[in-house]
Design a protein around this motif. Structure first.
Motif, PDB file in Angstrom:
ATOM      1  N   MET A 112       0.091 -17.053  10.692  1.00 14.24           N
ATOM      2  CA  MET A 112       1.082 -16.094  10.209  1.00 14.24           C
ATOM      3  C   MET A 112       1.283 -15.055  11.312  1.00 14.24           C
ATOM      4  SD  MET A 112       2.978 -14.787   7.650  1.00 14.24           S
ATOM      5  CE  MET A 112       2.314 -15.279   6.065  1.00 14.24           C
ATOM      6  N   ILE A 113       2.527 -14.911  11.757  1.00 18.75           N
ATOM      7  CA  ILE A 113       2.867 -13.867  12.717  1.00 18.75           C
ATOM      8  C   ILE A 113       3.368 -12.688  11.901  1.00 18.75           C
ATOM      9  CG2 ILE A 113       4.219 -13.245  14.744  1.00 18.75           C
ATOM     10  CD1 ILE A 113       2.359 -15.700  15.152  1.00 18.75           C
ATOM     11  N   ARG A 114       2.697 -11.558  12.019  1.00 14.10           N
ATOM     12  CA  ARG A 114       3.074 -10.365  11.257  1.00 14.10           C
ATOM     13  C   ARG A 114       3.832  -9.400  12.158  1.00 14.10           C
ATOM     14  NH1 ARG A 114       1.366 -10.801   6.228  1.00 14.10           N
ATOM     15  NH2 ARG A 114      -0.466 -12.067   5.828  1.00 14.10           N
ATOM     16  N   LEU A 115       4.908  -8.881  11.594  1.00 16.91           N
ATOM     17  CA  LEU A 115       5.758  -7.932  12.316  1.00 16.91           C
ATOM     18  C   LEU A 115       5.966  -6.707  11.444  1.00 16.91           C
ATOM     19  CD1 LEU A 115       7.211 -11.055  12.536  1.00 16.91           C
ATOM     20  CD2 LEU A 115       8.266  -9.880  14.427  1.00 16.91           C
ATOM     21  N   ALA A 116       6.301  -5.589  12.055  1.00 17.04           N
ATOM     22  CA  ALA A 116       6.526  -4.351  11.293  1.00 17.04           C
ATOM     23  C   ALA A 116       7.587  -3.499  11.971  1.00 17.04           C
ATOM     24  CB  ALA A 116       5.232  -3.555  11.169  1.00 17.04           C
ATOM     25  N   MET A 117       8.144  -2.598  11.174  1.00 21.65           N
ATOM     26  CA  MET A 117       9.127  -1.628  11.668  1.00 21.65           C
ATOM     27  C   MET A 117       8.831  -0.291  10.993  1.00 21.65           C
ATOM     28  SD  MET A 117      13.215  -1.439  10.948  1.00 21.65           S
ATOM     29  CE  MET A 117      13.608  -2.952  11.784  1.00 21.65           C
ATOM     30  N   GLU A 118       8.762   0.745  11.805  1.00 18.45           N
ATOM     31  CA  GLU A 118       8.632   2.095  11.259  1.00 18.45           C
ATOM     32  C   GLU A 118      10.015   2.529  10.783  1.00 18.45           C
ATOM     33  OE1 GLU A 118       5.644   3.602  10.865  1.00 18.45           O
ATOM     34  OE2 GLU A 118       4.830   1.750  11.693  1.00 18.45           O
ATOM     35  N   LEU A 119      10.079   3.099   9.596  1.00 22.44           N
ATOM     36  CA  LEU A 119      11.371   3.519   9.042  1.00 22.44           C
ATOM     37  C   LEU A 119      11.609   4.963   9.319  1.00 22.44           C
ATOM     38  CD1 LEU A 119      11.143   1.555   5.691  1.00 22.44           C
ATOM     39  CD2 LEU A 119      12.394   0.919   7.739  1.00 22.44           C
ATOM     40  N   THR A 126      16.990  -0.438   1.781  1.00 27.94           N
ATOM     41  CA  THR A 126      16.381  -0.274   0.455  1.00 27.94           C
ATOM     42  C   THR A 126      14.992   0.338   0.575  1.00 27.94           C
ATOM     43  OG1 THR A 126      17.651  -2.135  -0.426  1.00 27.94           O
ATOM     44  CG2 THR A 126      15.679  -1.495  -1.646  1.00 27.94           C
ATOM     45  N   ALA A 127      14.190  -0.171   1.499  1.00 27.15           N
ATOM     46  CA  ALA A 127      12.832   0.358   1.704  1.00 27.15           C
ATOM     47  C   ALA A 127      12.881   1.821   2.122  1.00 27.15           C
ATOM     48  CB  ALA A 127      12.101  -0.472   2.758  1.00 27.15           C
ATOM     49  N   ARG A 128      13.783   2.150   3.016  1.00 28.04           N
ATOM     50  CA  ARG A 128      13.941   3.536   3.481  1.00 28.04           C
ATOM     51  C   ARG A 128      14.351   4.432   2.296  1.00 28.04           C
ATOM     52  NH1 ARG A 128      17.280   2.781   7.949  1.00 28.04           N
ATOM     53  NH2 ARG A 128      15.471   2.603   9.297  1.00 28.04           N
ATOM     54  N   PHE A 129      15.328   3.969   1.510  1.00 26.80           N
ATOM     55  CA  PHE A 129      15.812   4.731   0.355  1.00 26.80           C
ATOM     56  C   PHE A 129      14.697   4.963  -0.664  1.00 26.80           C
ATOM     57  CE2 PHE A 129      17.667   4.822  -3.936  1.00 26.80           C
ATOM     58  CZ  PHE A 129      18.491   5.930  -3.815  1.00 26.80           C
ATOM     59  N   GLN A 130      13.812   3.982  -0.808  1.00 31.93           N
ATOM     60  CA  GLN A 130      12.707   4.101  -1.767  1.00 31.93           C
ATOM     61  C   GLN A 130      11.550   4.942  -1.224  1.00 31.93           C
ATOM     62  OE1 GLN A 130      11.614   0.144  -3.095  1.00 31.93           O
ATOM     63  NE2 GLN A 130      13.574  -0.166  -4.120  1.00 31.93           N
ATOM     64  N   GLY A 131      11.666   5.435  -0.006  1.00 30.85           N
ATOM     65  CA  GLY A 131      10.677   6.347   0.539  1.00 30.85           C
ATOM     66  C   GLY A 131       9.529   5.718   1.311  1.00 30.85           C
ATOM     67  N   TYR A 132       9.630   4.434   1.639  1.00 35.16           N
ATOM     68  CA  TYR A 132       8.582   3.792   2.432  1.00 35.16           C
ATOM     69  C   TYR A 132       8.721   4.209   3.890  1.00 35.16           C
ATOM     70  CZ  TYR A 132       7.423   1.091  -1.655  1.00 35.16           C
ATOM     71  OH  TYR A 132       7.029   0.731  -2.920  1.00 35.16           O
ATOM     72  N   HIS A 133       7.596   4.283   4.600  1.00 33.92           N
ATOM     73  CA  HIS A 133       7.649   4.635   6.021  1.00 33.92           C
ATOM     74  C   HIS A 133       7.505   3.423   6.922  1.00 33.92           C
ATOM     75  CE1 HIS A 133       3.268   4.295   6.462  1.00 33.92           C
ATOM     76  NE2 HIS A 133       3.142   5.018   5.377  1.00 33.92           N
ATOM     77  N   THR A 134       7.077   2.299   6.364  1.00 31.51           N
ATOM     78  CA  THR A 134       6.923   1.070   7.150  1.00 31.51           C
ATOM     79  C   THR A 134       7.351  -0.134   6.318  1.00 31.51           C
ATOM     80  OG1 THR A 134       5.016   2.021   8.310  1.00 31.51           O
ATOM     81  CG2 THR A 134       5.281  -0.369   8.452  1.00 31.51           C
ATOM     82  N   ILE A 135       8.059  -1.034   6.978  1.00 31.27           N
ATOM     83  CA  ILE A 135       8.384  -2.313   6.349  1.00 31.27           C
ATOM     84  C   ILE A 135       7.760  -3.398   7.230  1.00 31.27           C
ATOM     85  CG2 ILE A 135      10.666  -2.434   7.462  1.00 31.27           C
ATOM     86  CD1 ILE A 135      11.625  -3.981   4.918  1.00 31.27           C
ATOM     87  N   GLU A 136       7.081  -4.330   6.583  1.00 34.38           N
ATOM     88  CA  GLU A 136       6.415  -5.419   7.286  1.00 34.38           C
ATOM     89  C   GLU A 136       7.018  -6.744   6.849  1.00 34.38           C
ATOM     90  OE1 GLU A 136       2.225  -5.125   6.464  1.00 34.38           O
ATOM     91  OE2 GLU A 136       2.011  -3.325   7.687  1.00 34.38           O
ATOM     92  N   VAL A 137       6.835  -7.759   7.683  1.00 29.33           N
ATOM     93  CA  VAL A 137       7.278  -9.105   7.353  1.00 29.33           C
ATOM     94  C   VAL A 137       6.334 -10.071   8.065  1.00 29.33           C
ATOM     95  CG1 VAL A 137       8.947  -9.296   9.261  1.00 29.33           C
ATOM     96  CG2 VAL A 137       9.314 -10.627   7.178  1.00 29.33           C
ATOM     97  N   GLY A 138       6.130 -11.226   7.470  1.00 27.21           N
ATOM     98  CA  GLY A 138       5.300 -12.256   8.091  1.00 27.21           C
ATOM     99  C   GLY A 138       6.046 -13.574   8.093  1.00 27.21           C
ATOM    100  N   SER A 144       0.875  -1.177   0.000  1.00 23.25           N
ATOM    101  CA  SER A 144       0.000   0.000   0.000  1.00 23.25           C
ATOM    102  C   SER A 144       0.908   1.222   0.000  1.00 23.25           C
ATOM    103  CB  SER A 144      -0.941  -0.006   1.215  1.00 23.25           C
ATOM    104  OG  SER A 144      -0.222   0.146   2.404  1.00 23.25           O
ATOM    105  N   PRO A 145       0.357   2.407  -0.252  1.00 20.50           N
ATOM    106  CA  PRO A 145       1.226   3.594  -0.255  1.00 20.50           C
ATOM    107  C   PRO A 145       1.993   3.724   1.065  1.00 20.50           C
ATOM    108  CG  PRO A 145      -0.922   4.127  -1.159  1.00 20.50           C
ATOM    109  CD  PRO A 145      -1.020   2.733  -0.581  1.00 20.50           C
ATOM    110  N   GLY A 146       3.297   3.791   0.959  1.00 22.78           N
ATOM    111  CA  GLY A 146       4.140   3.975   2.131  1.00 22.78           C
ATOM    112  C   GLY A 146       4.518   2.701   2.865  1.00 22.78           C
TER     113      GLY A 146
END
Length: 150
Positions: free
Chosen positions: A143-150, A86-98, A55-57
């Motif tokens: 599925m355990i979902r995790l996230a990090m604010e960039l 890479t995610a930070r460089f591309q301008g995303y504010h959140t990276i998620e992983v499951g 989704s956006p961001g």
């Protein structure tokens, strides 16, 4: 180790990707929708991961896989770090992983890298995978979902 984007004309390392996700259908789906990154050591692909915008961001880190001969050398942690940068460089504010409830090592690794558990998608693997997955003597159901604010 050199980490680079898989080029459009290069074939994805399916055998490696299937180490992290046993569904070829799922792997092909997010390869179409995401960016595949490969790690090379002396021209051999030793590890891989995929970043997929959701989704956006927000971008999701999918399918971190390290070849069996290379496991235990810190390569997974290097891939996670590369994905975050890479995610930070591309301008995303959140990276998620499951990851699966049975993936004890991966759950620990993601949290050590700064990810926090955000939700549990109950019965995800029971609904989306035809074959039962067992890791560490545990049936993989959720599925355990995790996230990090960039």
């Amino acid at each position: 180790m050199d980490i680079q984007t898989l080029q459009a004309n290069d074939e994805a390392p399916i055998d490696l990707l299937l180490l992290a996700d046993p569904s070829k259908e799922q792997v092909e789906k997010y390869l179409e929708q995401g960016q595949c990154y490969i790690a090379k050591e002396a021209e051999n692909i030793t590890a891989v991961y995929v970043l997929q915008p959701i989704s956006p961001g927000i971008i999701e880190l999918k399918n971190i896989a390290v070849g069996e001969a290379e496991q235990g050398k810190g390569i997974g942690k290097q891939l996670i770090s590369h994905a975050i940068k890479t995610a930070r460089f591309q301008g995303y504010h959140t990276i998620e992983v499951g990851t699966g409830n049975s993936s004890i090592g991966q759950l620990a690794r993601y949290q050590k890298c700064g990810f926090r558990i955000t939700e549990v998608d109950k019965d995800f693997f029971m609904k989306h995978y035809d074959e039962k997955i067992v890791e560490n003597g545990i049936v993989c159901r959720d599925m355990i979902r995790l996230a990090m604010e960039l």
